[in-house]
Design an enzyme around this catalytic site. Structure first.
Site, PDB file in Angstrom:
ATOM      1  N   ASP A 256      -1.736   4.487  -0.726  1.00  0.00           N
ATOM      2  CA  ASP A 256      -0.941   5.715  -0.768  1.00  0.00           C
ATOM      3  C   ASP A 256      -0.428   6.013  -2.171  1.00  0.00           C
ATOM      4  O   ASP A 256      -0.449   7.158  -2.615  1.00  0.00           O
ATOM      5  CB  ASP A 256       0.238   5.615   0.198  1.00  0.00           C
ATOM      6  CG  ASP A 256      -0.188   5.751   1.651  1.00  0.00           C
ATOM      7  OD1 ASP A 256      -1.368   5.505   1.942  1.00  0.00           O
ATOM      8  OD2 ASP A 256       0.658   6.090   2.492  1.00  0.00           O
TER       9      ASP A 256
ATOM     10  N   CYS B 137      -3.567  -2.613   3.204  1.00  0.00           N
ATOM     11  CA  CYS B 137      -2.708  -1.438   3.065  1.00  0.00           C
ATOM     12  C   CYS B 137      -2.770  -0.521   4.293  1.00  0.00           C
ATOM     13  O   CYS B 137      -3.581  -0.723   5.195  1.00  0.00           O
ATOM     14  CB  CYS B 137      -3.080  -0.692   1.786  1.00  0.00           C
ATOM     15  SG  CYS B 137      -1.794   0.439   1.176  1.00  0.00           S
ATOM     16  N   ASP B 138      -1.943   0.520   4.262  1.00  0.00           N
ATOM     17  CA  ASP B 138      -1.600   1.310   5.444  1.00  0.00           C
ATOM     18  C   ASP B 138      -2.786   1.759   6.306  1.00  0.00           C
ATOM     19  O   ASP B 138      -2.708   1.749   7.524  1.00  0.00           O
ATOM     20  CB  ASP B 138      -0.828   2.562   5.032  1.00  0.00           C
ATOM     21  CG  ASP B 138       0.529   2.256   4.445  1.00  0.00           C
ATOM     22  OD1 ASP B 138       0.804   1.075   4.167  1.00  0.00           O
ATOM     23  OD2 ASP B 138       1.313   3.200   4.233  1.00  0.00           O
ATOM     24  N   LYS B 139      -3.858   2.221   5.694  1.00  0.00           N
ATOM     25  CA  LYS B 139      -4.927   2.840   6.471  1.00  0.00           C
ATOM     26  C   LYS B 139      -6.011   1.868   6.902  1.00  0.00           C
ATOM     27  O   LYS B 139      -6.852   2.211   7.738  1.00  0.00           O
ATOM     28  CB  LYS B 139      -5.553   3.989   5.669  1.00  0.00           C
ATOM     29  CG  LYS B 139      -4.556   5.041   5.190  1.00  0.00           C
ATOM     30  CD  LYS B 139      -3.713   5.616   6.311  1.00  0.00           C
ATOM     31  CE  LYS B 139      -2.671   6.606   5.819  1.00  0.00           C
ATOM     32  NZ  LYS B 139      -1.575   5.980   5.053  1.00  0.00           N
TER      33      LYS B 139
ATOM     34  N   CYS C  47       3.260  -3.311   1.008  1.00  0.00           N
ATOM     35  CA  CYS C  47       4.677  -3.076   0.747  1.00  0.00           C
ATOM     36  C   CYS C  47       5.538  -3.905   1.706  1.00  0.00           C
ATOM     37  O   CYS C  47       5.272  -3.939   2.905  1.00  0.00           O
ATOM     38  CB  CYS C  47       5.022  -1.601   0.930  1.00  0.00           C
ATOM     39  SG  CYS C  47       4.121  -0.486  -0.153  1.00  0.00           S
TER      40      CYS C  47
ATOM     41  N   SER D 142       6.395   8.918   4.508  1.00  0.00           N
ATOM     42  CA  SER D 142       6.317   7.500   4.211  1.00  0.00           C
ATOM     43  C   SER D 142       6.758   6.709   5.428  1.00  0.00           C
ATOM     44  O   SER D 142       7.661   7.112   6.168  1.00  0.00           O
ATOM     45  CB  SER D 142       7.222   7.157   3.023  1.00  0.00           C
ATOM     46  OG  SER D 142       7.467   5.769   2.954  1.00  0.00           O
TER      47      SER D 142
END
Length: 563
Positions: A79, A120-122, A191, A467
């Site tokens: 991101d 990570c997020d995705k 994160c 976010s």
């Protein structure tokens, strides 16, 4: 016989053997279960920087367990890096690109199973979606969260940098911001905090697609390496057992995942990602409706930043996802099968909670009201999402006048010029999956309002993405239908309410009543045409995405034929 073994003497057998023998593989190797190690390694972001080492370790483990590993690479969206292009349109859209990367690499080669390195997020939602689509034995391996930093004696992480950088007028000098950036990230991984990545890793375990006790985990820690070794062995066993994702990804599994997401106060992005996994797995479940139904009946059992004072390290030490499921007790269905080959109940039988202050029992929760609240009403007829925090004192209701924007840059500029003030509702639209396309980020205006001292005095309503850590003020995100959904300039018959809002319209938000209304006479709305949204000159991948993306209610998955 595994599906990757073709009949000797056939064209496909001969050509495949020629290719793989040239790689140094033996005829004995070629009879083994062939396992994809799905890796999104990249030098563009620290989230992925450690994945090559993990892939190497997992491949050794698979080989030792009697399998033949093949590393399969995918795109690697971050991101904070990839939101620079096309207004953030590459972020959500990359999730579905990863799904198709995996399909091409794994299904095209007819491999027998896969272990997915989630970072990570995705990546985690994409890998779960691919598992549901391909339906071959699959395990998700969470590759861990990064160490936080320290700034002048206090906690500092990447979200703190983002928050201060978004401040209008500046609450940190350039020197201070530079120093924060120098110290915010202490190593590889996702994160820290209960953002999207850690939320999705935990949800993967709740679904039964990650090994029990493996989430969350510190990157490159002994616990992470132990989980990698165990996963390498288990995925080969799953191929021999023919244990497939659709045996695990059942309606009951999604209900458990929603319960766990509510108990930890997960990122709101979990809602659309879980729906996308359900769509790819062909499970008939309405995830948004489950959040609305279970929210008032699921206690909040942890308070990890930004939901409360605790760190993700403390949450892991207290027992992580498995401990939360244990504390939820009979709110979790013990019957569903998991990737271990055992049921949820069997997996949880020996689980204990190391610290009941960090992960509390149901009788002593941090909150009895949900931190993820689903609002419906004339402005969000198909739903909108509010993220709260433990002990929030923000106003439960808000009525104000609309100030409409089509980019967050224009909204932030208006704030800087004092054209947004107390009593306003910032309507940021045209950022949904079709409108951007790819779902633009809307967090910057939220953080800017916070730093300007307007949290609770100005509300935000948007069809954009927030976010995973945003929970400041009254913010209604991911409003459905999005402003660009099936709107026709010549008629309001299919016009989403968000596209009909004008500056000065009254908007009423009531979190307790679960309402988000546009207070405008229906006859007036009927006479309006949808507000024109900026036209984006997208080409390549984003043009494909815009033509094929489904609405958020269907997880924003890609399906041909969508207008």
């Amino acid at each position: 016989m595994v599906r990757s073994n073709f009949t000797p003497g056939t064209v496909r057998w001969a050509t495949r053997r020629a290719q793989w023998r040239a790689l140094g593989l033996t005829d004995e190797d070629l009879t083994k279960p062939k396992i994809a190690v799905v890796n999104s390694s990249s030098e563009l972001a620290i989230c992925f920087r450690h994945l090559d080492e993990i892939a190497a370790r997992v491949k050794k483990g698979i080989a030792a367990a009697g399998g033949l590993p093949f590393e399969v690479r995918t795109t690697a969206p971050s991101d904070f890096i990839h939101s620079a292009g096309h207004g953030g349109g590459y972020i959500l859209s990359a999730r579905d690109l990863i799904v198709n990367d995996i399909e091409v690499g794994v299904e095209g080669a007819q491999l027998d199973g896969m272990i997915c390195l989630a970072s990570c997020d995705k990546t985690a939602p994409a890998q779960l979606m691919a598992a549901g689509r391909l339906n071959i034995p699959t395990l998700l391996l969470a590759c861990g969260y990064q160490a936080s930093g320290c700034f002048r004696g206090g906690h500092c992480d990447i979200e703190e940098v983002f928050l201060h950088a978004c401040a209008v007028g500046g609450t940190a000098s350039l020197d201070e911001l530079t120093e924060m950036s120098d110290n915010a990230v202490g190593g590889p991984g996702v994160c820290p905090g209960m953002g999207t990545a850690n939320s999705m890793h935990i949800v993967a375990e709740a679904l039964g697609m990650a090994l029990p006790g493996s989430t969350p985990v510190a990157a490159n820690s002994p616990a992470m390496w132990a989980a990698a070794d165990a996963a390498a062995i288990r995925v080969v066993e799953m191929v021999h057992e023919d244990l497939r994702p659709r045996q695990v990804l059942t309606e009951a599994a999604f209900r458990t995942a929603v319960r766990v997401a509510l108990a930890i106060g997960s990122s709101i992005n979990v809602v659309k990602h879980l729906q996308a996994v359900a769509e790819e797995s062909e499970v008939d479940v309405d995830v948004l409706a489950l959040f609305a139904e279970f929210g008032p009946r699921t206690p909040v059992l942890s308070a990890v930043r930004p939901n409360g004072p605790h760190t993700i390290e403390q949450f892991e030490a207290a027992g992580g996802a498995a401990a939360v499921m244990r504390q939820l007790g009979d709110l979790v269905d013990p019957a569903p099968m998991t990737a271990t080959g055992r049921t949820v109940g069997e997996n949880l039988a020996g689980i204990t909670v190391a610290d009941e202050e960090i992960i509390r029992p149901r009788q002593r929760p941090y909150a009895t009201e949900p931190l993820i609240v689903i609002l419906r009403g004339s402005l969000s007829p198909s739903g909108g999402i509010v993220k709260l925090a433990v002990g929030d004192e923000r106003p439960a209701t808000f009525t104000g006048l609309a100030r409409c924007f089509s980019t967050q840059e224009s909204a932030v500029a208006a704030l800087a010029e004092d054209r947004i003030g107390p009593g306003d509702v910032v309507v940021l639209r045209g950022l949904g999956p079709r409108g951007r396309p790819g779902m633009g980020m809307a967090s910057q205006i939220v953080f800017a309002l916070d730093r300007a001292g307007l949290t609770g005095k100005v509300a935000v309503v948007t069809d954009g993405q927030l976010s995973g850590l945003v929970n400041r003020g009254i913010v209604v995100g991911e409003v459905r239908p999005e402003a660009a959904e099936d709107s026709a300039p010549s008629s309001t018959a299919f016009a989403p309410p968000l596209a009909l809002v004008r500056d000065g319209d009254m908007i009423h938000i009531d979190i307790a009543a679960r309402v988000c209304d546009l207070v405008v006479d229906p006859a007036e709305l009927e006479a309006r045409r949808p507000e024109s949204l900026p036209e984006h000159d997208e080409t390549g991948w984003l043009s494909v995405y815009r033509r094929t993306v489904r609405p958020l209610g269907q997880g924003a998955v890609l399906r041909p034929g969508h207008r």
